[in-house]
Design a protein around this motif. Sequence first.
Motif, short mmCIF file in Angstrom:
data_model
loop_
_atom_site.label_atom_id
_atom_site.label_comp_id
_atom_site.label_asym_id
_atom_site.label_seq_id
_atom_site.Cartn_x
_atom_site.Cartn_y
_atom_site.Cartn_z
N MET A 1 0.85 -1.19 0.00
CA MET A 1 0.00 0.00 0.00
C MET A 1 0.88 1.23 0.00
O MET A 1 1.71 1.42 0.88
CB MET A 1 -0.90 -0.03 1.25
N THR A 2 0.70 2.10 -1.01
CA THR A 2 1.60 3.24 -1.17
C THR A 2 0.85 4.56 -1.34
O THR A 2 1.38 5.52 -1.86
CB THR A 2 2.51 3.02 -2.40
N ASP A 3 -0.40 4.62 -0.92
CA ASP A 3 -1.15 5.87 -1.03
C ASP A 3 -0.46 6.96 -0.22
O ASP A 3 0.08 6.73 0.85
CB ASP A 3 -2.58 5.68 -0.51
N ALA A 4 -0.50 8.20 -0.75
CA ALA A 4 0.15 9.31 -0.06
C ALA A 4 -0.58 9.69 1.21
O ALA A 4 -1.80 9.54 1.33
CB ALA A 4 0.21 10.51 -1.01
N ASP A 5 0.20 10.16 2.19
CA ASP A 5 -0.35 10.74 3.41
C ASP A 5 -1.34 9.82 4.13
O ASP A 5 -2.45 10.20 4.45
CB ASP A 5 -1.03 12.07 3.10
N PRO A 235 5.93 13.08 12.70
CA PRO A 235 4.81 13.07 11.75
C PRO A 235 3.73 12.08 12.17
O PRO A 235 4.01 11.02 12.73
CB PRO A 235 5.47 12.63 10.44
N ARG A 236 2.50 12.43 11.88
CA ARG A 236 1.34 11.58 12.17
C ARG A 236 0.80 10.92 10.89
O ARG A 236 -0.17 10.19 10.94
CB ARG A 236 0.23 12.38 12.84
N THR A 237 1.48 11.20 9.78
CA THR A 237 1.13 10.56 8.51
C THR A 237 2.39 10.04 7.85
O THR A 237 3.51 10.44 8.19
CB THR A 237 0.41 11.53 7.56
N TRP A 238 2.21 9.15 6.88
CA TRP A 238 3.33 8.52 6.18
C TRP A 238 2.96 8.37 4.72
O TRP A 238 1.85 7.91 4.39
CB TRP A 238 3.61 7.16 6.81
N ASP A 239 3.89 8.74 3.82
CA ASP A 239 3.58 8.71 2.39
C ASP A 239 4.28 7.58 1.66
O ASP A 239 4.37 7.60 0.43
CB ASP A 239 3.91 10.05 1.74
N GLY A 240 4.77 6.59 2.41
CA GLY A 240 5.44 5.45 1.79
C GLY A 240 4.75 4.14 2.11
O GLY A 240 3.61 4.11 2.57
N PRO A 241 5.44 3.02 1.89
CA PRO A 241 4.85 1.71 2.19
C PRO A 241 4.51 1.60 3.67
O PRO A 241 5.24 2.10 4.53
CB PRO A 241 5.95 0.72 1.79
N MET A 242 3.41 0.94 3.95
CA MET A 242 2.97 0.75 5.33
C MET A 242 2.25 -0.59 5.45
O MET A 242 1.41 -0.91 4.61
CB MET A 242 2.04 1.89 5.75
#
Length: 263
Positions: A1-5, A235-242
């Motif tokens: 999953m790579t969706d931004a933010d 940060p409370r968000t991540w824009d990479g793989p998770m």
Amino acid sequence: MTDADQAIRGNSILPARREPLTLQTADGVDLVGELALPADRDPVATMICLHPLPTHGGMMDSQLFRKAAYRLPALAGIAVLRFNTRGTSSVQGTSGGEFDNGGAEKYDVAAAIEYAEFADLPHIWLVGWSFGTDLALMHGLDPAVEGLVLLSPPLRFSADEHLAAWAESGKPVTALVPELDDYLQPGDARDRFAAIPQAEVIGVDGAKHLWVGDAERALDEITARLAPQVTTPLPRTWDGPMERADPSPYRDRTVAAFSDVPR
């Protein structure tokens, strides 16, 4: 999953190099552990986690330390070394030996520090939580250790001589004390930690012993001590793989689940 933010949730696992390991103690006990390193860079600091009381649900996978291992390598460049003290079980496995009320656990703390030194991990700090704070105060004053962060310290097993030794060392000690802690609240904590002149006692409004709902504040405070060059709040968000962890194996391992067990 790579969706931004993507929002970072309690079960979010950010990228890291995660290595299962076995710590071998000087008295011949094998301890189950894990080292989480930044995925694509060297760590800037090292957090050795000392978990809450194993007879009351404490383990290397207790929620705050899971979240540290899930997030801090990616967000702060911090290496996170977790392990089960002797006789402790978690999803990661069961360590050898038997629980010893903080006595023989001195070998466990020493084995973790020795491993971090051998692996050339930088800027080693001990981060204890509840029972783990007593282990840090009693057994963590090692030349390789730069300082302590203590979460919900009950000061139950540690004694005046341990506080005096840390005072003499001059090494930094930060105690994060929940306002609504069941065992030691901020006012009393300031009185007790006055024995360590350099100790910083931070009362955390509205927080409780388990840090449920306040993990982000704890991780920010830990990062500020171990890696002051990193901007906080994290940060409370991540824009990479998770990835997403399954928290269900831990539902019966909270301190609340052991409320009827005598201490």
